[in-house]
Design a protein around this motif. Structure first.
Motif, PDB file in Angstrom:
ATOM      1  N   MET A   1       0.936  -0.909  -0.156  1.00 34.60           N
ATOM      2  CA  MET A   1       0.033   0.143  -0.132  1.00 34.60           C
ATOM      3  C   MET A   1       0.891   1.303  -0.077  1.00 34.60           C
ATOM      4  O   MET A   1       0.612   2.034  -0.867  1.00 34.60           O
ATOM      5  N   ARG A   2       2.011   1.271   0.914  1.00 36.02           N
ATOM      6  CA  ARG A   2       2.774   2.491   0.966  1.00 36.02           C
ATOM      7  C   ARG A   2       3.539   2.619  -0.369  1.00 36.02           C
ATOM      8  O   ARG A   2       3.578   3.734  -0.966  1.00 36.02           O
ATOM      9  N   ARG A   3       4.047   1.535  -0.877  1.00 41.36           N
ATOM     10  CA  ARG A   3       4.557   1.531  -2.339  1.00 41.36           C
ATOM     11  C   ARG A   3       3.691   2.077  -3.323  1.00 41.36           C
ATOM     12  O   ARG A   3       4.109   2.725  -4.198  1.00 41.36           O
ATOM     13  N   GLN A   4       2.590   1.591  -3.299  1.00 43.17           N
ATOM     14  CA  GLN A   4       1.610   1.798  -4.363  1.00 43.17           C
ATOM     15  C   GLN A   4       1.191   3.402  -4.416  1.00 43.17           C
ATOM     16  O   GLN A   4       1.145   4.212  -5.181  1.00 43.17           O
ATOM     17  N   LEU A   5       1.073   3.990  -2.919  1.00 41.63           N
ATOM     18  CA  LEU A   5       0.731   5.433  -3.052  1.00 41.63           C
ATOM     19  C   LEU A   5       1.930   6.058  -3.435  1.00 41.63           C
ATOM     20  O   LEU A   5       1.967   7.101  -4.142  1.00 41.63           O
ATOM     21  N   LEU A   6       3.110   5.637  -3.168  1.00 38.80           N
ATOM     22  CA  LEU A   6       4.596   6.376  -3.437  1.00 38.80           C
ATOM     23  C   LEU A   6       4.318   6.351  -5.314  1.00 38.80           C
ATOM     24  O   LEU A   6       4.570   7.242  -5.544  1.00 38.80           O
ATOM     25  N   ALA A   7       4.095   5.244  -5.700  1.00 37.86           N
ATOM     26  CA  ALA A   7       3.989   5.368  -7.103  1.00 37.86           C
ATOM     27  C   ALA A   7       2.953   6.119  -7.811  1.00 37.86           C
ATOM     28  O   ALA A   7       3.173   6.748  -8.618  1.00 37.86           O
ATOM     29  N   ILE A   8       1.858   6.414  -7.078  1.00 34.12           N
ATOM     30  CA  ILE A   8       0.723   7.216  -7.581  1.00 34.12           C
ATOM     31  C   ILE A   8       1.267   8.692  -7.241  1.00 34.12           C
ATOM     32  O   ILE A   8       1.510   9.498  -8.427  1.00 34.12           O
ATOM     33  N   VAL A   9       1.847   8.937  -6.337  1.00 32.97           N
ATOM     34  CA  VAL A   9       2.511  10.290  -6.132  1.00 32.97           C
ATOM     35  C   VAL A   9       3.611  10.560  -6.997  1.00 32.97           C
ATOM     36  O   VAL A   9       3.598  11.601  -7.835  1.00 32.97           O
ATOM     37  N   ALA A  10       4.486   9.642  -7.168  1.00 31.39           N
ATOM     38  CA  ALA A  10       5.321   9.825  -8.181  1.00 31.39           C
ATOM     39  C   ALA A  10       5.029  10.003  -9.749  1.00 31.39           C
ATOM     40  O   ALA A  10       5.393  11.041 -10.363  1.00 31.39           O
ATOM     41  N   PHE A  11       4.015   9.250 -10.109  1.00 30.98           N
ATOM     42  CA  PHE A  11       3.255   9.495 -11.433  1.00 30.98           C
ATOM     43  C   PHE A  11       2.526  10.772 -11.522  1.00 30.98           C
ATOM     44  O   PHE A  11       2.973  11.493 -12.676  1.00 30.98           O
ATOM     45  N   LEU A  12       1.901  11.254 -10.557  1.00 28.68           N
ATOM     46  CA  LEU A  12       0.991  12.371 -10.487  1.00 28.68           C
ATOM     47  C   LEU A  12       2.289  13.509 -10.834  1.00 28.68           C
ATOM     48  O   LEU A  12       2.020  14.730 -11.549  1.00 28.68           O
ATOM     49  N   ALA A  13       3.470  13.539 -10.055  1.00 28.55           N
ATOM     50  CA  ALA A  13       4.485  14.590 -10.087  1.00 28.55           C
ATOM     51  C   ALA A  13       4.984  14.624 -11.514  1.00 28.55           C
ATOM     52  O   ALA A  13       5.222  15.731 -11.896  1.00 28.55           O
ATOM     53  N   ALA A  14       5.365  13.340 -11.995  1.00 26.14           N
ATOM     54  CA  ALA A  14       5.898  13.379 -13.229  1.00 26.14           C
ATOM     55  C   ALA A  14       5.055  14.103 -14.403  1.00 26.14           C
ATOM     56  O   ALA A  14       5.414  14.839 -15.320  1.00 26.14           O
ATOM     57  N   MET A  15       3.792  13.564 -14.177  1.00 33.92           N
ATOM     58  CA  MET A  15       2.887  14.233 -15.182  1.00 33.92           C
ATOM     59  C   MET A  15       2.710  15.619 -15.009  1.00 33.92           C
ATOM     60  O   MET A  15       2.367  16.330 -16.097  1.00 33.92           O
ATOM     61  N   ALA A  16       2.912  16.107 -13.868  1.00 35.85           N
ATOM     62  CA  ALA A  16       2.523  17.423 -13.705  1.00 35.85           C
ATOM     63  C   ALA A  16       3.700  18.360 -14.237  1.00 35.85           C
ATOM     64  O   ALA A  16       3.371  19.523 -14.428  1.00 35.85           O
ATOM     65  N   LEU A  17       4.574  17.892 -14.738  1.00 37.65           N
ATOM     66  CA  LEU A  17       5.725  18.636 -15.128  1.00 37.65           C
ATOM     67  C   LEU A  17       5.617  18.881 -16.851  1.00 37.65           C
ATOM     68  O   LEU A  17       5.985  19.439 -17.482  1.00 37.65           O
ATOM     69  N   VAL A  18       4.912  18.049 -17.251  1.00 35.76           N
ATOM     70  CA  VAL A  18       4.669  17.656 -18.769  1.00 35.76           C
ATOM     71  C   VAL A  18       4.193  19.054 -19.381  1.00 35.76           C
ATOM     72  O   VAL A  18       4.980  19.514 -20.441  1.00 35.76           O
ATOM     73  N   PRO A  19       3.485  19.865 -18.867  1.00 34.33           N
ATOM     74  CA  PRO A  19       2.832  20.984 -19.527  1.00 34.33           C
ATOM     75  C   PRO A  19       4.173  22.072 -19.633  1.00 34.33           C
ATOM     76  O   PRO A  19       4.357  22.891 -20.532  1.00 34.33           O
ATOM     77  N   HIS A  20       5.239  21.813 -18.514  1.00 33.84           N
ATOM     78  CA  HIS A  20       6.291  22.731 -18.636  1.00 33.84           C
ATOM     79  C   HIS A  20       7.491  22.192 -19.521  1.00 33.84           C
ATOM     80  O   HIS A  20       8.399  22.841 -19.866  1.00 33.84           O
ATOM     81  N   LEU A  21       7.791  20.999 -19.427  1.00 34.20           N
ATOM     82  CA  LEU A  21       8.811  20.404 -20.112  1.00 34.20           C
ATOM     83  C   LEU A  21       8.570  19.946 -21.444  1.00 34.20           C
ATOM     84  O   LEU A  21       9.450  19.820 -22.414  1.00 34.20           O
ATOM     85  N   VAL A  22       7.356  19.432 -21.838  1.00 33.08           N
ATOM     86  CA  VAL A  22       6.969  19.296 -23.367  1.00 33.08           C
ATOM     87  C   VAL A  22       6.716  20.296 -24.017  1.00 33.08           C
ATOM     88  O   VAL A  22       5.836  21.229 -23.956  1.00 33.08           O
ATOM     89  N   GLY A  23       7.614  20.583 -24.981  1.00 33.45           N
ATOM     90  CA  GLY A  23       7.404  21.872 -25.843  1.00 33.45           C
ATOM     91  C   GLY A  23       6.286  21.781 -26.957  1.00 33.45           C
ATOM     92  O   GLY A  23       5.776  22.923 -27.232  1.00 33.45           O
ATOM     93  N   SER A  24       6.251  20.591 -27.596  1.00 33.09           N
ATOM     94  CA  SER A  24       5.357  20.378 -28.496  1.00 33.09           C
ATOM     95  C   SER A  24       3.655  20.370 -28.187  1.00 33.09           C
ATOM     96  O   SER A  24       3.388  19.744 -27.186  1.00 33.09           O
ATOM     97  N   GLU A  25       2.986  21.425 -28.559  1.00 30.89           N
ATOM     98  CA  GLU A  25       1.607  21.328 -28.391  1.00 30.89           C
ATOM     99  C   GLU A  25       0.693  19.961 -28.422  1.00 30.89           C
ATOM    100  O   GLU A  25       0.056  19.447 -27.802  1.00 30.89           O
ATOM    101  N   PHE A  26       1.274  19.518 -29.733  1.00 28.49           N
ATOM    102  CA  PHE A  26       0.817  18.160 -30.149  1.00 28.49           C
ATOM    103  C   PHE A  26       0.910  17.236 -29.132  1.00 28.49           C
ATOM    104  O   PHE A  26       0.219  16.388 -28.532  1.00 28.49           O
ATOM    105  N   TRP A  27       2.050  17.055 -28.549  1.00 26.16           N
ATOM    106  CA  TRP A  27       2.302  15.821 -27.582  1.00 26.16           C
ATOM    107  C   TRP A  27       1.645  16.130 -26.097  1.00 26.16           C
ATOM    108  O   TRP A  27       1.256  15.277 -25.628  1.00 26.16           O
ATOM    109  N   ARG A  28       1.801  17.814 -25.834  1.00 27.48           N
ATOM    110  CA  ARG A  28       0.965  17.887 -24.630  1.00 27.48           C
ATOM    111  C   ARG A  28      -0.476  17.493 -24.567  1.00 27.48           C
ATOM    112  O   ARG A  28      -1.148  16.931 -23.622  1.00 27.48           O
ATOM    113  N   ASN A  29      -0.969  17.734 -25.852  1.00 28.74           N
ATOM    114  CA  ASN A  29      -2.285  17.308 -26.063  1.00 28.74           C
ATOM    115  C   ASN A  29      -2.638  15.743 -26.129  1.00 28.74           C
ATOM    116  O   ASN A  29      -3.705  15.344 -25.419  1.00 28.74           O
TER     117      ASN A  29
END
Ligand SMILES: Nc1ncnc2c1ncn2[C@@H]1O[C@H](COP(=O)(O)OP(=O)(O)OP(=O)(O)O)[C@@H](O)[C@H]1O
Ligand SMILES: [Mg+2]
Lengths: 250, 322
Positions: free
Chosen positions: B1-29
């Protein structure tokens, strides 16, 4: 504790259970025996709510339970096992038992802990993390017993939990069943293994062709000509007269 | 459960960076839409993956959520943020209704699947005939950008909104995996008779699952309406959504926490590749999905997640199964 009054159940034209009246005393181990196809499993299914009786009443702890759904009956404290084992094949042994443990334990951690405790009592300590689908037949029989026991029943209906086990395994289950009764659980068991019936049951009921034909201690039953005939066919009692042995597996 | 929760948080954090790191409008979309379909897949997964009840008509819930929030907004001037929970509830109610009818009468397997399919079709026809949905012409949501209106001029807002929904669905599923309700739901999937013998109310368990699943899909519908600002009966209740909702978890791994996420990204990756290879052809996606579905069911019944897990276990554990 359990009173069955005039219960009948037919499948099409076949009267699988015909006007059966029997009772199980609180704190006892009672056996239900009879030849193959006698209607024992059908009687269990009507008591536990999986089948609705065509006629008759089933009283458990003074309450009429005939016609209630199985989950309600289980919540009242009457749990059963299946002769044809029904594991949650994709789940581990621990998770299987935990489903039963959840009945009176809402928390996941408590249910899993209780499942482990029950698993160890039933001798499945080393199998707790195996998938139930990978168990041998002996393991599956134990799992049936463990899951039902995990619901904290007052009355436990065991349908041939020793079938297909070797003598050592039977000895182990006999000990387990005795311990369950000592913990205050009343037990009604269907069993073909006479060694187990003799060593466990105070009272034995004999069902043949849907009809109860005898009732008594295992020794009395074995001496009853009606019972011998039910198992071995007409005239068998006369042929066997004088010899020892009595009811064997048909 | 702890590990799953960590994985969720890590995934959400990585995704939260997408709008800032991915330059292409197409790929953001592209990532945003993959998250959107992951949400639908997560909704389906609760009922189909954990509960074993295969719905072919999740569009019934999606469309109801979409229309509910659009109609409340357009015809009654309700703020979309307030219409959103209403849409979830309406879709949950449709789920409860379908569940009540089919589970009360013990419909299972393909019968249940057909009933859900039929319900989505009936709702599509209904949406084509009643005036409040704008019938076949469709329903336009007036453009009025502003976060207060759940319309985002730069699409980053939409990105974070769907990410939040996916996060919600992940947490809900995590709870499911560690709760009594989830244990009972899985027991019902594995063996109904055994579950009943252990005191599980099969009917109520399935009913709760379809309600929850429907509500989650309804949130997806509400989101879709605000994103495209247009709905018609074919979009809302058509089979395309139903197919996506079930294919995503089947590809990714039914009855697993991360299966739908994995499935959605894989599926839309493949679909993008197909577009590169064959160009934009009408119906290409559906044909491709059909082939994929057959292949998955034949060769990878546990989905990508299941296969990844067994492979990993084999590599790490020397034969011990995960
Ligand atoms: N669902 C059913 N539909 C039709 N007939 C049935 C059904 N279940 C049992 N029977 C029939 O009812 C009779 C009693 O079956 P039951 O399983 O109760 O016997 P049993 O005493 O448990 O036998 P065994 O010792 O072999 O387990 C048999 O003739 C059986 O074929
Ligand atoms: Mg039987």
């Amino acid at each position: 504790m359990l009173e069955v009054e005039g219960v009948s159940k037919s499948f099409g034209g076949l009267r699988a259970v015909a006007d059966v009246t029997m009772r199980v005393e609180e704190g006892s181990i009672t056996a239900l025996i009879g030849p193959n196809g006698a209607g024992k499993t059908t009687l269990f299914a009507t008591i536990s709510g999986f089948l609705r009786p065509d006629a008759g009443r089933v009283r458990f702890l003074g309450r009429d339970i005939a016609g209630l759904p199985p989950e309600r009956i289980c919540r009242l404290g009457l749990a059963r096992t299946f002769q044809i084992v029904q594991p949650f094949a994709g789940l581990s042994v621990r998770e299987n038992i935990a489903v039963g443990a959840h009945l009176h334990r809402p928390g996941r951690a408590q249910a899993l802990a209780h499942a482990e405790l029950i698993g160890r009592q039933i001798g499945m300590g080393r199998m707790l993390d195996q998938p139930a689908g990978a168990l041998t037949i002996a393991g599956r029989k134990r799992l049936e017993l463990a899951r039902a026991l995990a619901t904290d029943p007052k009355l436990l209906l065991l349908d041939e939990v020793m079938a297909g086990l070797n003598p050592t395994e039977i000895e182990e289950i006999v000990t387990v069943v005795r311990r369950i009764r000592l913990a205050g659980v009343t037990i009604l068991l269907i069993e073909h293994v006479m060694q187990a019936v003799v060593s466990l049951a105070e009272t034995t009921w004999v069902l043949s062709d849907g009809v109860l034909i005898a009732r008594g201690s295992p020794a009395e039953i074995a001496a009853d000509p009606k019972v011998v005939e039910a198992y071995l066919g007409r005239g068998a009692a006369a042929r066997l007269a004088g010899r020892e042995g009595g009811a064997a597996r048909a | 459960m702890r590990r799953q929760l960590l994985a969720i948080v890590a995934f959400l954090a990585a995704m939260a960076l997408v709008p800032h790191l991915v330059g292409s409008e197409f790929w953001r979309n592209w990532v945003m839409m993959a998250l959107f379909y992951a949400l639908l897949g997560q909704a389906w997964n609760i009922l189909g993956g954990y509960g074993g009840q295969f719905s072919f008509g999740h569009a019934a819930f999606f469309g109801t959520g979409a229309y509910c929030s659009a109609i409340l907004h357009v015809h009654y001037g309700v703020n979309p943020w307030i219409a959103l929970p209403a849409a979830g509830m309406a879709a949950g109610l449709v789920g409860a209704f379908i569940g009540f009818l089919s589970f009360r009468y013990g419909l299972r397997g393909s019968y249940f699947a057909l009933v859900t399919l039929a319900f989505a079709e009936v709702l599509r026809i209904l949406a084509n005939t009643v005036p409040i949905t704008g019938k076949g012409v469709g329903l336009l949501i007036p453009l009025d950008p502003g976060a207060a209106n759940m319309q985002f001029a730069d699409r980053t807002g939409y990105f974070y909104l769907i990410l939040a929904f996916v996060g919600l669905a992940l947490l809900l599923t995590l709870w499911l995996e560690h709760s009594r309700f989830g244990a009972r739901l899985v027991a019902v999937r594995e063996n109904e008779d055994a579950a009943r013998a252990l005191g599980v109310d099969v009917f109520r368990t399935k009913l709760a699952a379809i309600t929850l699943s429907g509500a989650l899909a309804g949130l997806g519908g509400s989101y879709y309406a605000q994103l495209f600002l247009y709905l018609d009966p074919g979009i809302a209740y058509g089979p395309a959504i139903s197919v996506e909702a079930l294919l995503v978890p089947i590809v990714g791994g039914m009855g697993t926490l991360f299966g739908p996420l994995l499935g959605s990204f894989a599926l839309h990756g493949v679909s993008e590749l197909a577009k590169l290879a064959f160009g934009e052809a009408a119906g290409l996606d559906l044909a491709l999905y059909g082939v994929l579905l057959v292949l998955m069911v034949m060769f990878m019944p546990n989905g990508l997640f299941g296969m990844g897990r067994t492979t990993l276990a084999r590599l790490l554990g020397g034969g011990r199964d995960a």
